[in-house]
Design a protein around this motif. Structure first.
Motif, PDB file in Angstrom:
ATOM      1  N   LEU A   9      32.822  45.156  45.116  1.00 10.25           N
ATOM      2  CA  LEU A   9      33.286  45.026  46.493  1.00 10.25           C
ATOM      3  C   LEU A   9      32.107  44.908  47.451  1.00 10.25           C
ATOM      4  N   PHE A  10      31.069  45.708  47.227  1.00  7.91           N
ATOM      5  CA  PHE A  10      29.863  45.610  48.060  1.00  7.91           C
ATOM      6  C   PHE A  10      29.285  44.197  47.987  1.00  7.91           C
ATOM      7  N   ALA A  11      29.178  43.662  46.771  1.00  6.65           N
ATOM      8  CA  ALA A  11      28.625  42.316  46.615  1.00  6.65           C
ATOM      9  C   ALA A  11      29.479  41.282  47.334  1.00  6.65           C
ATOM     10  N   ARG A  12      30.778  41.475  47.330  1.00  2.14           N
ATOM     11  CA  ARG A  12      31.683  40.563  48.019  1.00  2.14           C
ATOM     12  C   ARG A  12      31.489  40.648  49.532  1.00  2.14           C
ATOM     13  N   LEU A  13      31.405  41.870  50.054  1.00  2.00           N
ATOM     14  CA  LEU A  13      31.348  42.071  51.498  1.00  2.00           C
ATOM     15  C   LEU A  13      29.997  41.709  52.103  1.00  2.00           C
ATOM     16  N   PHE A  14      28.926  41.996  51.380  1.00  2.00           N
ATOM     17  CA  PHE A  14      27.603  41.906  51.989  1.00  2.00           C
ATOM     18  C   PHE A  14      26.671  40.888  51.344  1.00  2.00           C
TER      19      PHE A  14
ATOM     20  N   GLY B 113      27.961  37.868  49.659  1.00  2.00           N
ATOM     21  CA  GLY B 113      28.593  36.575  49.459  1.00  2.00           C
ATOM     22  C   GLY B 113      29.132  36.318  48.073  1.00  2.00           C
ATOM     23  N   ALA B 114      29.360  37.363  47.300  1.00  2.00           N
ATOM     24  CA  ALA B 114      29.869  37.188  45.940  1.00  2.00           C
ATOM     25  C   ALA B 114      31.307  36.696  45.955  1.00  2.00           C
ATOM     26  N   ASP B 115      31.700  36.048  44.885  1.00  2.00           N
ATOM     27  CA  ASP B 115      33.066  35.559  44.746  1.00  2.00           C
ATOM     28  C   ASP B 115      34.031  36.729  44.610  1.00  2.00           C
ATOM     29  N   GLY B 116      35.191  36.610  45.257  1.00  2.56           N
ATOM     30  CA  GLY B 116      36.176  37.679  45.204  1.00  2.56           C
ATOM     31  C   GLY B 116      36.800  37.875  43.839  1.00  2.56           C
ATOM     32  N   ALA B 117      36.632  36.909  42.941  1.00  5.95           N
ATOM     33  CA  ALA B 117      37.204  37.044  41.601  1.00  5.95           C
ATOM     34  C   ALA B 117      36.644  38.260  40.880  1.00  5.95           C
ATOM     35  N   GLY B 118      35.403  38.605  41.158  1.00  5.38           N
ATOM     36  CA  GLY B 118      34.810  39.771  40.525  1.00  5.38           C
ATOM     37  C   GLY B 118      35.504  41.058  40.924  1.00  5.38           C
ATOM     38  N   VAL B 119      35.941  41.146  42.163  1.00  6.54           N
ATOM     39  CA  VAL B 119      36.671  42.322  42.622  1.00  6.54           C
ATOM     40  C   VAL B 119      38.003  42.425  41.888  1.00  6.54           C
ATOM     41  N   LEU B 120      38.698  41.310  41.775  1.00 10.58           N
ATOM     42  CA  LEU B 120      39.985  41.305  41.062  1.00 10.58           C
ATOM     43  C   LEU B 120      39.803  41.654  39.586  1.00 10.58           C
TER      44      LEU B 120
ATOM     45  N   ALA C 162      38.345  42.911  50.469  1.00 11.75           N
ATOM     46  CA  ALA C 162      37.638  41.792  49.857  1.00 11.75           C
ATOM     47  C   ALA C 162      38.178  40.433  50.290  1.00 11.75           C
ATOM     48  N   ASP C 163      39.286  40.435  51.040  1.00 10.96           N
ATOM     49  CA  ASP C 163      39.935  39.198  51.475  1.00 10.96           C
ATOM     50  C   ASP C 163      40.285  38.329  50.274  1.00 10.96           C
ATOM     51  N   VAL C 164      40.912  38.973  49.277  1.00 10.72           N
ATOM     52  CA  VAL C 164      41.393  38.254  48.100  1.00 10.72           C
ATOM     53  C   VAL C 164      42.840  38.648  47.855  1.00 10.72           C
ATOM     54  N   ARG C 165      43.563  37.773  47.193  1.00 14.75           N
ATOM     55  CA  ARG C 165      44.972  38.042  46.895  1.00 14.75           C
ATOM     56  C   ARG C 165      45.289  37.464  45.527  1.00 14.75           C
ATOM     57  N   ASP C 166      45.896  38.295  44.688  1.00 19.67           N
ATOM     58  CA  ASP C 166      46.355  37.851  43.383  1.00 19.67           C
ATOM     59  C   ASP C 166      47.846  38.135  43.302  1.00 19.67           C
ATOM     60  N   ASP C 167      48.650  37.085  43.360  1.00 23.24           N
ATOM     61  CA  ASP C 167      50.095  37.268  43.427  1.00 23.24           C
ATOM     62  C   ASP C 167      50.658  37.954  42.189  1.00 23.24           C
ATOM     63  N   GLU C 168      50.051  37.713  41.040  1.00 24.36           N
ATOM     64  CA  GLU C 168      50.554  38.335  39.825  1.00 24.36           C
ATOM     65  C   GLU C 168      50.321  39.842  39.862  1.00 24.36           C
ATOM     66  N   LEU C 169      49.144  40.264  40.320  1.00 20.12           N
ATOM     67  CA  LEU C 169      48.857  41.691  40.441  1.00 20.12           C
ATOM     68  C   LEU C 169      49.755  42.342  41.492  1.00 20.12           C
TER      69      LEU C 169
ATOM     70  N   LEU D  58      29.713  51.548  55.549  1.00 23.85           N
ATOM     71  CA  LEU D  58      28.898  50.372  55.854  1.00 23.85           C
ATOM     72  C   LEU D  58      29.754  49.248  56.433  1.00 23.85           C
ATOM     73  N   ARG D  59      30.938  49.068  55.879  1.00 22.20           N
ATOM     74  CA  ARG D  59      31.832  48.028  56.386  1.00 22.20           C
ATOM     75  C   ARG D  59      32.297  48.350  57.796  1.00 22.20           C
ATOM     76  N   SER D  60      32.629  49.616  58.060  1.00 22.60           N
ATOM     77  CA  SER D  60      33.065  50.006  59.397  1.00 22.60           C
ATOM     78  C   SER D  60      31.955  49.789  60.419  1.00 22.60           C
TER      79      SER D  60
END
Length: 283
Positions: A22-27, A29-36, A77-84, A271-273
């Motif tokens: 999540l940190f890598a995604r937020l700060f 530029g990592a792909d959100g797929a890693g969070v999922l 993370a601004d990601v959405r997985d409909d199956e999950l 950090l996000r806040s």
């Protein structure tokens, strides 16, 4: 930069994989797929989430609290997985009351280490977490029959009165954020009456703060607070960073690993806040 660099070091050193992703995604530029991918490790065959995704109980069984945590991670993370999400909603529907209400946890947590506050009160269907789950599904833009049924139940409960504790109010505001007609004066007047509400930034005790209720400048609920209140809590957030770069917690998780896990959660959140409120430089 020092605040961010120290926080980054703590996350890289001591946080679990999910918060590092999540940190890598937020700060970074990592792909959100890693969070999922990391979230899937906490998913059960029944569609729910468990396995200590919310670290205060170590039971593998699905709980609504863990589902809510999964939704929070997706939103951050601004990601959405409909199956999950769909599987989680199906599970919520399967454990809900006939009216659609769900409880935070269930007695399955008793067979595993858990924080002291994780006890019988979490087994009662309530606005916490039902209202918060419905609100988060609206934010995710995900429709489901359970969302509609539970939403009707929440409207009926809130028509009887607002919650009496700050956690319940937090969940209620997640729901009310998507309702057209809200009496803001009623909410503002009710806040001081809430148990576990920490309005004073100088108070070091555990509690829900204005930053929890209105986390971003564009939050619908930011108008409930003065800028002085918000600035005070942001100043406190900055001051509360520990020497190891992370943020501390004000309650007792079930063990050292859970403590580190929750510190990772709150450190990424802090950090996000700070970033969302213009108080953090990462350049």
């Amino acid at each position: 930069m020092e605040i961010f660099a120290a926080g980054r070091e703590f996350v890289r050193r001591d946080a679990r994989l999910l918060e590092r992703r999540l940190f890598a995604r937020l700060f970074e530029g990592a792909d959100g797929a890693g969070v999922l991918d990391a979230l899937r490790g906490y998913r059960n065959a029944d569609g729910g989430f468990g396995h200590g995704l919310e670290p205060d109980k170590r039971s593998p069984a699905s709980t609504a609290l863990d589902v809510e945590t999964a939704f929070d991670v997706m939103l951050a993370a601004d990601v959405r997985d409909d199956e999950l999400i769909g599987g989680a909603c199906d599970w919520l529907q399967s454990v809900a009351t006939p009216e659609g209400a769900v409880s935070l946890c269930n007695p399955a947590i008793e067979g595993y280490p858990r924080a002291e506050h994780m006890s019988e009160w979490t087994y009662a269907p309530a606005l916490n977490p039902t209202a918060g789950l419905v609100g988060r599904l609206h934010k995710l833009g995900f429709e489901h029959p359970w969302r509609e049924q539970a939403g009707e139940w929440c409207r009926g409960e809130l028509a009887k009165g607002l919650p009496e504790d700050a956690h319940g109010m937090h969940e209620a505001l997640e729901f009310l954020e998507h309702e057209p007609d809200v009496d803001l004066d009623q909410v503002r007047d009710w806040l001081p009456k809430l148990s576990m509400y920490r309005a004073n930034a100088d108070d070091p005790s555990y509690g829900v703060t204005p930053l929890h209720l209105a986390p971003t400048p564009d939050s619908r609920w930011r108008q409930l607070f003065t800028q002085e209140q918000i600035d005070g809590h942001l100043d406190r957030l900055l001051a509360d960073q520990q020497d190891d770069g992370g943020w501390a917690i004000t309650w007792e998780p079930p063990g050292p690993m859970a403590t580190l896990e929750y510190r990772g959660v709150v450190t990424v959140g802090a950090l996000r806040s700070l970033q969302l409120n213009g108080r953090l430089s990462i350049d």
